[in-house]
Every structure is written in C-alpha cells, then in structure tokens.
Design a protein around this motif. Structure first.
Motif: not given
Length: 460
Positions: A57, A224-231, A263
C-alpha cells in the motif's frame, strides 16, 4: 550533497528558544555521561544491517524500523541566559550519524522544541540528497482552526524543511478537545481535508495519515473514515506497558494495533519507551531484564516490543544523545523479534511496572512554555525518577527515609532551577488543554510542591 552547513555562532543568530527545555535524556532523567548498561555499549555500531519495512500500500517506500523523532533535539544555554537554544551542530552530527547507519525516517512538527524543530531538522537534512530520507511533519493547528492559519502552517513547513514535497503528513494528535467535534473543526468544516486530499493527488504529500491521543470511540470514528479518505498510515502510542494496561485517556495499544490490522493500515509507533520510563526502571526490574539478556540495554526490550508486530512501519525515538542513537541502531540492526515466551515475560514485567505510581508524562513539552516559567516536564520527570529509584519517602519510619529524603530534595534542586520549580504554579490551567496524556498538571505540581515543603520542614 548540498553544502549548506553553517556554524553554531551563525545559527544562534537565527534560531532561539525563549523558554528553556529540560535537559533530561529520553532514557529517563540520566545525565549525558550516564551510559547505557550492558556490554553491547562498547561494540561496533553496524552500518549495513538496519531492518527495513515495506508494504504494497506504500508503493516502493522502504522505511527504517528505527525512526528519528525530532521533538527532543539537543539544546545549549542561550548567551543571554534566558532559556536554551537548539544546538544545530549537535543536530547535524546526530542526523549525519543516523543516515550513515541506515536510519531514513525523520518525524517533526511545527510545534516541536518550542516551534524550532522544523527549521533545525530542515537545515540538517538539506545537507543530504532528498531521496535518501523520508520526511514526516504534521498539521498541528491545535488552537487556531481557521483555514487561513492551517494553510499558512502547512506552507511554512515546506519552507522550514527546505523541501518541495512531504513523504508522510499527519493530522496531529487526533482525539483531543471535544472529540469528533474538534476533529471536524480542525480538518473538515474548514475544508482542510479536501485541500490535503488534492495535495496528495498532486504529489506534494505522498502519504496522508494521523497521530492519535484520545478515547477509543474517537479512534473508531476517525478510522471509519478510511473508505472516504484512505488513510495511508496511523501513528499510535504502543509499548509493553500500554499494550494492555493503558492509564488515563490512553487506549490499550493492543486494541489500536488490532483495529489497524483489520484494515491492513501500517502503524507508526510513538512512545515505545513511555516517555523514557521503560529505560529508567526500578532496580529490581532492571535486574530482571538484564538477567534474561545480559548484553542488551533495558531500552532494547521496549524497542524490540515496538518493532516486532509485522504491520509496524517504523518506531519513533526522540534521541537527544549519541549513545541512545547508537543503542537503538544496534537493537534494529537487525531486529531480533520477540518470541512468545518473550512476550509473556514482558507482560509480567508490565504488571510489575504499573505498581509504581509514576505520573504519565512523556516529556513531549506540549505544555510548554509555562506563563510562569515553571519547567513542568523537569518537575514531573524528577518525581518519576525518584519513584522508580525508591526515593519518595512515605513515612519517617521507612528504613531508608533519611537517604531518600536527601536524594529527593538535592536531586530536585539540581534538576530544576529554583525559579522554575512547582511552587510557582498558580493553577491557571493553561497547560492542561495541551497535554495529550490528560494529566491534571496543576494538581500534580501542587501535590509535588506540598510534598517538597513537607520534606523541608521535617527535622531529623
């Protein structure tokens, strides 16, 4: 290699810190000439055996398992006697040595070392090819959330660090204030998240993540914002005591790591030494560790713990002194991962450690400068050092009362100048809002001051 080296006198005309920083070493309150115990301290430091981590990644990034935390750069007294200055020559020497021995990750922030870390780090690193290291800094907009201020801080980092791109960029200390409301105020409502996403797309930020100090519910919501911001990564506090026995506002490291593992998000580790407390341990715990691995330093156990999990990208250490840098390089050149038996041994050690009532200060200095010039970290670290060494006398009936009383009082005056001691605290609470460990600092300072006065008034 660029020749941008400047001498100390020139640098002192540029960089200054108005408030003195504590000279306590990361490995506890040991003075500079106190060497790490163990026979490895005199052995050669490997130059070509550093352990590196890479993840699909993160593309082609190959990061040293030992990361350099730039929050504790060495200082020297200011010529005018008003505080300390960053010792740029010493910073250059440490950076050069680290790079020569395989360290390639450097982590700083606009607020480290009273706001001068980025400049000092930039001067030292700019003397090396840009592709030879990974540079991390943060959006540390703690008190001023406006878009204008946040953008100015972001752009100033590029100037201070003398770079046109940042390898790793962090939203700094998520979880403080009012939880998700503060997160939204700092990054979402002012449009900074949208801006940073575009900066990543443009390549000026290569990896985007965040560092965490807060409650588990905030951690879960931001994760949980990973889907939006891709940490791309998350920086967490993790050590063998906090793994299952975190105190205060901290969350157990085991939980944080396992949530990232679900994740497949790489973890960067901060506070592997718990603010130096896992290298300056009580005598009987030190003997316990040395008996198992006589040649290794006490600190090496904590770094092996931090580096053993497979999803750890790098473990940060704020190395003020060369001997600490050398010891940590040895530990990770190469890493000897913990066995299951080692992990059980460290869990037993953690249970022994939590019996000592130390204050959870990690010497981050976010509480500084104090408006009343108190050296808050130095006061708290001296108290912790005395707790670990058994020099906090509880009763005159204690067998070693006389020796402990003298050690505490003499050590206090030597560690903290009288005008910067706890008795000058007025309880203004300005420091509390900045403490990532949620320490009630005025309360602790007043408790320590009362204890000091009690010891002074007693006659033997």
């Amino acid at each position: 290699m660029k020749d941008q080296h400047i001498n100390r006198r020139d640098f002192l005309n540029i960089v200054g810190i108005t408030a003195a920083t504590t000279t306590a070493a990361l490995y506890g309150c040991a003075p500079k000439d106190q060497k790490s115990s163990g026979s490895k301290a005199s052995s050669p430091v490997p130059t070509d055996q550093m352990t590196y981590r890479s993840f699909p990644s993160l593309g082609e990034d190959k990061v040293s398992l030992l990361g350099y935390g730039c929050m504790r750069w060495p200082t020297i007294p200011s010529p005018d006697g008003k505080g300390d200055l960053i010792d740029q020559d010493a910073v250059n020497e440490l950076v050069d040595y680290a790079i020569a021995h395989g360290v390639n990750y450097f982590d700083t922030s606009p607020v480290y070392v009273q706001g001068w870390s980025e400049k000092a780090t930039g001067i030292a690193l700019s003397r090396h090819p840009r592709e030879s290291y990974y540079l991390a800094t943060k959006l540390s907009n703690f008190s001023n959330y406006t878009r204008e201020n946040s953008l100015a801080m972001y752009r100033r980092s590029f100037s201070e660090l003398q770079t046109d791109y940042l390898d790793y960029y962090l939203l700094h200390s998520i979880g403080g204030g009012e939880g998700m409301k503060t997160f939204n105020d700092r990054y979402v409502d002012n449009g900074m998240m949208d801006f940073l996403m575009k900066e990543r797309e443009a390549g000026r930020i290569r990896r985007l993540g965040w560092s965490f100090h807060g409650s588990s519910d905030v951690f879960d919501e931001v994760l949980a914002l990973h889907d939006k911001y891709h940490w791309d990564f998350v920086q967490i506090q993790m050590n063998y005591v906090d793994w299952r026995h975190a105190t205060g506002r901290n969350v157990n490291g085991e939980y944080l790591y396992q949530e990232l593992e679900k994740r497949n998000i790489p973890a960067i580790i901060m506070e592997p030494l718990l603010g130096g407390r896992l290298s300056n341990v009580p005598q009987h715990i030190m003997m316990r560790l040395k008996e198992r691995r006589p040649e290794d330093s006490v600190a090496s156990w904590a770094f092996r713990f931090a580096g053993s999990p497979e999803l750890v990208l790098t473990a940060l250490s704020g190395m003020t002194y060369m001997e600490h840098l050398q010891d940590n390089i040895r530990t990770y050149s190469p890493l000897v991962p913990l066995t299951d038996e080692d992990k059980e041994f460290l869990e037993e050690t953690a249970q022994l450690m939590i019996k000592y009532p130390t204050i959870p200060c990690n010497d981050c200095k976010y509480c500084m400068p104090c408006p009343y010039a108190i050296d808050i970290p130095a006061v708290l670290l001296h108290y912790n050092k005395c707790v670990n060494e058994g020099n906090v006398p509880k009763s005159r009936t204690d067998e070693n009362y006389r020796e402990a009383r003298r050690a505490f009082l003499v050590g206090y005056d030597r560690s903290v100048p009288k005008l910067r001691q706890a008795d000058h605290c007025v309880g203004c609470d300005q420091c509390n809002e900045h403490c990532p460990q949620s320490i009630d600092i005025p309360k602790e300072l007043q408790r320590i001051d009362q204890f000091v006065e009690q010891l002074k008034q007693e006659t033997l």
